[in-house]
Design an enzyme around this catalytic site. Structure first.
Site, PDB file in Angstrom:
ATOM      1  N   GLY A  14     -16.045  -7.328 -22.066  1.00 21.49           N
ATOM      2  CA  GLY A  14     -15.163  -6.601 -21.098  1.00 21.49           C
ATOM      3  C   GLY A  14     -16.042  -5.533 -20.070  1.00 21.49           C
ATOM      4  O   GLY A  14     -17.198  -5.024 -20.562  1.00 21.49           O
ATOM      5  N   VAL A  26     -32.428  -1.620 -14.391  1.00 19.77           N
ATOM      6  CA  VAL A  26     -33.262  -2.744 -14.919  1.00 19.77           C
ATOM      7  C   VAL A  26     -34.057  -3.013 -13.804  1.00 19.77           C
ATOM      8  O   VAL A  26     -35.429  -3.339 -13.998  1.00 19.77           O
ATOM      9  CB  VAL A  26     -32.427  -3.578 -15.812  1.00 19.77           C
ATOM     10  CG1 VAL A  26     -32.907  -4.817 -15.864  1.00 19.77           C
ATOM     11  CG2 VAL A  26     -31.927  -3.029 -16.986  1.00 19.77           C
ATOM     12  N   ARG A  75     -16.254 -13.741 -21.538  1.00 17.60           N
ATOM     13  CA  ARG A  75     -16.212 -14.099 -23.023  1.00 17.60           C
ATOM     14  C   ARG A  75     -16.622 -15.357 -23.183  1.00 17.60           C
ATOM     15  O   ARG A  75     -15.880 -16.403 -22.843  1.00 17.60           O
ATOM     16  CB  ARG A  75     -15.202 -13.462 -23.793  1.00 17.60           C
ATOM     17  CG  ARG A  75     -14.591 -12.097 -23.151  1.00 17.60           C
ATOM     18  CD  ARG A  75     -13.498 -11.603 -24.235  1.00 17.60           C
ATOM     19  NE  ARG A  75     -12.756 -10.398 -23.901  1.00 17.60           N
ATOM     20  CZ  ARG A  75     -13.489  -9.057 -23.933  1.00 17.60           C
ATOM     21  NH1 ARG A  75     -14.504  -8.828 -24.513  1.00 17.60           N
ATOM     22  NH2 ARG A  75     -12.708  -8.243 -23.207  1.00 17.60           N
ATOM     23  N   GLY A 105     -20.987  -5.290 -25.478  1.00 17.18           N
ATOM     24  CA  GLY A 105     -20.542  -4.534 -26.637  1.00 17.18           C
ATOM     25  C   GLY A 105     -21.213  -5.362 -27.939  1.00 17.18           C
ATOM     26  O   GLY A 105     -22.186  -6.101 -27.867  1.00 17.18           O
ATOM     27  N   ASP A 106     -20.596  -5.272 -29.110  1.00 14.19           N
ATOM     28  CA  ASP A 106     -21.002  -5.820 -30.209  1.00 14.19           C
ATOM     29  C   ASP A 106     -21.259  -7.440 -30.099  1.00 14.19           C
ATOM     30  O   ASP A 106     -22.158  -7.874 -30.772  1.00 14.19           O
ATOM     31  CB  ASP A 106     -20.353  -5.385 -31.407  1.00 14.19           C
ATOM     32  CG  ASP A 106     -18.895  -5.808 -31.469  1.00 14.19           C
ATOM     33  OD1 ASP A 106     -18.380  -6.101 -30.325  1.00 14.19           O
ATOM     34  OD2 ASP A 106     -18.504  -5.412 -32.409  1.00 14.19           O
ATOM     35  N   THR A 128     -19.494  -0.641 -22.708  1.00 18.06           N
ATOM     36  CA  THR A 128     -17.905  -0.877 -23.005  1.00 18.06           C
ATOM     37  C   THR A 128     -17.031   0.429 -22.890  1.00 18.06           C
ATOM     38  O   THR A 128     -17.807   1.557 -23.168  1.00 18.06           O
ATOM     39  CB  THR A 128     -17.791  -1.440 -24.427  1.00 18.06           C
ATOM     40  OG1 THR A 128     -16.404  -1.299 -24.867  1.00 18.06           O
ATOM     41  CG2 THR A 128     -18.690  -0.846 -25.403  1.00 18.06           C
ATOM     42  N   ASP A 130     -14.849   1.140 -24.801  1.00 20.00           N
ATOM     43  CA  ASP A 130     -14.308   1.474 -26.086  1.00 20.00           C
ATOM     44  C   ASP A 130     -15.022   2.766 -27.031  1.00 20.00           C
ATOM     45  O   ASP A 130     -14.355   3.302 -27.807  1.00 20.00           O
ATOM     46  CB  ASP A 130     -14.106   0.403 -26.885  1.00 20.00           C
ATOM     47  CG  ASP A 130     -13.278  -0.675 -26.110  1.00 20.00           C
ATOM     48  OD1 ASP A 130     -12.370  -0.316 -25.223  1.00 20.00           O
ATOM     49  OD2 ASP A 130     -13.306  -1.919 -26.417  1.00 20.00           O
ATOM     50  N   ASP A 132     -17.027   2.078 -29.147  1.00 25.63           N
ATOM     51  CA  ASP A 132     -17.057   1.365 -30.641  1.00 25.63           C
ATOM     52  C   ASP A 132     -18.338   0.788 -31.310  1.00 25.63           C
ATOM     53  O   ASP A 132     -18.315   0.013 -31.861  1.00 25.63           O
ATOM     54  CB  ASP A 132     -15.794   0.314 -30.667  1.00 25.63           C
ATOM     55  CG  ASP A 132     -16.055  -0.775 -29.649  1.00 25.63           C
ATOM     56  OD1 ASP A 132     -17.271  -0.798 -28.886  1.00 25.63           O
ATOM     57  OD2 ASP A 132     -15.449  -1.909 -29.939  1.00 25.63           O
ATOM     58  N   ARG A 157       2.247  13.587 -16.288  1.00 24.42           N
ATOM     59  CA  ARG A 157       2.806  15.007 -16.828  1.00 24.42           C
ATOM     60  C   ARG A 157       3.745  15.803 -15.376  1.00 24.42           C
ATOM     61  O   ARG A 157       4.908  16.402 -15.832  1.00 24.42           O
ATOM     62  CB  ARG A 157       1.527  15.876 -16.830  1.00 24.42           C
ATOM     63  CG  ARG A 157       1.912  17.424 -17.165  1.00 24.42           C
ATOM     64  CD  ARG A 157       0.753  18.252 -17.389  1.00 24.42           C
ATOM     65  NE  ARG A 157      -0.019  18.136 -18.619  1.00 24.42           N
ATOM     66  CZ  ARG A 157       0.374  18.570 -19.886  1.00 24.42           C
ATOM     67  NH1 ARG A 157       1.428  19.691 -19.714  1.00 24.42           N
ATOM     68  NH2 ARG A 157      -0.326  18.579 -20.856  1.00 24.42           N
ATOM     69  N   ARG A 165      11.192  15.258 -19.149  1.00 26.61           N
ATOM     70  CA  ARG A 165      10.858  13.949 -20.157  1.00 26.61           C
ATOM     71  C   ARG A 165       9.812  13.915 -20.883  1.00 26.61           C
ATOM     72  O   ARG A 165       8.761  14.897 -20.922  1.00 26.61           O
ATOM     73  CB  ARG A 165      10.870  12.763 -18.868  1.00 26.61           C
ATOM     74  CG  ARG A 165      11.886  12.149 -18.597  1.00 26.61           C
ATOM     75  CD  ARG A 165      11.881  11.095 -17.502  1.00 26.61           C
ATOM     76  NE  ARG A 165      12.760  10.492 -17.022  1.00 26.61           N
ATOM     77  CZ  ARG A 165      12.907   9.983 -15.789  1.00 26.61           C
ATOM     78  NH1 ARG A 165      11.786   9.731 -15.175  1.00 26.61           N
ATOM     79  NH2 ARG A 165      14.128   9.619 -15.218  1.00 26.61           N
ATOM     80  N   ARG A 174      -9.657  -0.873 -27.780  1.00 30.23           N
ATOM     81  CA  ARG A 174      -9.600  -1.828 -29.018  1.00 30.23           C
ATOM     82  C   ARG A 174      -9.406  -1.308 -30.427  1.00 30.23           C
ATOM     83  O   ARG A 174      -8.127  -0.581 -30.611  1.00 30.23           O
ATOM     84  CB  ARG A 174     -10.903  -2.883 -29.078  1.00 30.23           C
ATOM     85  CG  ARG A 174     -10.926  -3.900 -29.585  1.00 30.23           C
ATOM     86  CD  ARG A 174     -11.975  -4.489 -29.677  1.00 30.23           C
ATOM     87  NE  ARG A 174     -12.804  -5.363 -28.217  1.00 30.23           N
ATOM     88  CZ  ARG A 174     -12.333  -6.409 -27.767  1.00 30.23           C
ATOM     89  NH1 ARG A 174     -11.578  -7.072 -28.318  1.00 30.23           N
ATOM     90  NH2 ARG A 174     -12.665  -6.464 -26.431  1.00 30.23           N
ATOM     91  N   ARG A 248       9.704   7.693 -21.629  1.00 28.19           N
ATOM     92  CA  ARG A 248       9.360   6.508 -20.807  1.00 28.19           C
ATOM     93  C   ARG A 248       7.925   6.011 -21.685  1.00 28.19           C
ATOM     94  O   ARG A 248       7.376   7.032 -22.344  1.00 28.19           O
ATOM     95  CB  ARG A 248       9.229   6.972 -19.606  1.00 28.19           C
ATOM     96  CG  ARG A 248      10.325   7.346 -18.711  1.00 28.19           C
ATOM     97  CD  ARG A 248      11.107   6.152 -18.279  1.00 28.19           C
ATOM     98  NE  ARG A 248      12.213   6.332 -17.474  1.00 28.19           N
ATOM     99  CZ  ARG A 248      13.541   6.608 -17.917  1.00 28.19           C
ATOM    100  NH1 ARG A 248      13.860   6.785 -19.186  1.00 28.19           N
ATOM    101  NH2 ARG A 248      14.318   6.850 -16.806  1.00 28.19           N
TER     102      ARG A 248
HETATM  103  O1  F6P Z   1     -13.549  -4.095 -24.987  1.00 28.18           O
HETATM  104  C1  F6P Z   1     -12.694  -3.350 -23.738  1.00 28.18           C
HETATM  105  C2  F6P Z   1     -11.591  -3.836 -23.631  1.00 28.18           C
HETATM  106  O2  F6P Z   1     -10.802  -3.437 -22.373  1.00 28.18           O
HETATM  107  C3  F6P Z   1     -10.697  -3.423 -24.846  1.00 28.18           C
HETATM  108  O3  F6P Z   1     -10.340  -1.841 -24.613  1.00 28.18           O
HETATM  109  C4  F6P Z   1      -9.496  -4.072 -25.030  1.00 28.18           C
HETATM  110  O4  F6P Z   1      -8.730  -4.239 -26.173  1.00 28.18           O
HETATM  111  C5  F6P Z   1     -10.108  -5.322 -24.642  1.00 28.18           C
HETATM  112  O5  F6P Z   1     -11.333  -5.099 -23.907  1.00 28.18           O
HETATM  113  C6  F6P Z   1      -9.261  -6.386 -23.588  1.00 28.18           C
HETATM  114  O6  F6P Z   1      -9.663  -7.432 -23.342  1.00 28.18           O
HETATM  115  P1  F6P Z   1      -9.290  -8.593 -22.078  1.00 28.18           P
HETATM  116  O7  F6P Z   1     -10.177  -8.065 -20.851  1.00 28.18           O
HETATM  117  O8  F6P Z   1      -9.795  -9.515 -22.676  1.00 28.18           O
HETATM  118  O9  F6P Z   1      -7.815  -8.332 -21.930  1.00 28.18           O
END
Ligand code: F6P
Length: 355
Positions: A14, A26, A75, A105-106, A128, A130, A132, A157, A165, A174, A248
């Site tokens: 991502g 770099v 990916r 990412g990983d 990333t 995330d 994570d 808000r 609401r 993720r 909502r």
């Molecule tokens: O890893 C980044 C991320 O945006 C996550 O937060 C999410 O779960 C995922 O990628 C969404 O993946 P895609 O871009 O394949 O829809």
């Protein structure tokens, strides 16, 4: 003197704001050291296909403020196969690429480790939104994504306040709760729902009814993506049914993955990019560059991936015993515990302050 004449740089997985700052760093750091840089487009897919072009100092002009990734991303299932990886190694040979800096990412780091084992030294940068990657306090793009969430929720808000609401807002991340937890605090959310901490809907309904009686008009509920696609819309209906407060649902989704990187992401990405080049040219590889307590450091990818597996519950200490020493596993357990405590503390702070 370095044996590197030419290195490659790629972004994979991502996209995340700040990736361009890392690529820029770099490119400029390598060229400053007399090393050429090849931009590998579309992540590992471009490495297999040979979608590779030389970058010079000017190729990365005017990218410092741009979201997304100028190298594009993908990916790449083909890279999971032995055949795909061997093709990638052959491409490196063909283009004279002596080493690679891989930003992602990983999944990106697993690819970098595989390539290193096949003779192409690689270093990973954590890119990333995330956050994570357990071995680093922060990933490139995380700060920007959080700031975007805050900006958007502030707008929600306004309209919630006007109409008295509630808005349930699902945020990306993720499996990780970091974006939800921090933005929940920063937006004063009435509740933060994450998979790491048990959550009582009944208590939330009572809290909202009490606050409404006292005159509170707007309610924001932040839900982590890790709760599953159905959870947010279903919670929205349950809140309205239980409290009578019009509610909502908003899924912010990929919108928080775009946009100009914040100062924090720009600076960290730049520091990490320069650090990665230094490490690679010094002959080090199979590392992920991390930020820990404000300092940029290198961690072995094998350690970083195992630490993630332990934190996320994908592996137990027994699973790690064949590959890691008792000392290393104990160190991982301490880091995992520290992260659990950090999450719990932040959650408690939100509970105390966000009424
Ligand atoms: O890893 C980044 C991320 O945006 C996550 O937060 C999410 O779960 C995922 O990628 C969404 O993946 P895609 O871009 O394949 O829809």
């Amino acid at each position: 003197m370095t044996k590197f004449k030419r290195i490659g740089v790629l972004t994979s997985g991502g996209d995340a704001p700040g990736m361009n700052d890392a690529v820029r760093a770099v490119v400029r750091a390598a060229i400053a050291n007399g090393v050429e840089v090849m931009g590998i487009y579309r992540g590992y897919s471009g490495l297999i296909d040979g979608d590779i072009h030389q970058l010079d100092v000017h190729s990365v002009c005017n990218v410092i403020n741009r979201g997304g990734t100028i190298l594009y991303s993908d990916r790449c299932p083909a890279f999971m196969t032995e055949e795909g990886r061997l093709e990638a190694v052959e491409t490196c040979r063909r283009f004279g690429i002596d080493g690679i800096i891989a930003i992602g990412g990983d999944g990106t780091f697993r690819g970098a480790t595989a390539l290193t084992a096949l003779g192409v030294p690689c270093i990973g940068l954590p890119g990333t939104i995330d956050n994570d990657i357990t071995s680093t306090d922060s990933t490139i793009g995380y700060d920007t994504a959080m700031n975007t969430v805050v900006e958007l929720v502030d707008k929600l808000r306004d309209t919630c306040e006007s109409h008295a609401r509630c808005n349930v807002v699902e945020v990306m991340g993720r499996g990780a709760c970091d974006i939800a937890l921090n933005t929940g605090i920063a937006t004063g959310a009435t509740a933060i729902v994450i998979s790491e901490i048990p959550f009582s809907e009944e208590e939330l309904f009572e809290k909202m009814k009490r606050s409404r009686k006292l005159g509170k008009r707007n309610f924001i509920i932040i839900v982590s993506e890790a709760m599953g696609k159905e959870y947010g819309p279903a919670l929205t209906k349950r809140i309205e049914a239980a409290t009578g407060i019009e509610t909502r649902f908003a899924r912010l989704a990929h919108i928080v993955r775009g946009g100009n990187p914040t100062l924090a992401d720009r600076v960290m990405a730049t520091e990490m990019g320069v650090f990665a080049v230094d490490e690679l040219l010094r002959g080090n590889s199979n590392l992920v560059i991390c930020s820990r307590r404000g300092k940029v450091v290198a961690t072995e990818i094998r350690y970083a991936l195992a630490l993630d597996d332990l934190y996320k519950g994908f592996k137990t200490r027994e699973d790690l015993q064949a590959e890691f020493s008792e000392w290393e596993i104990e160190r991982m357990e301490i880091e995992v515990e520290a992260r659990h405590i950090y999450v719990k503390n932040l959650y408690n702070i939100a509970e105390t302050v966000n009424i």
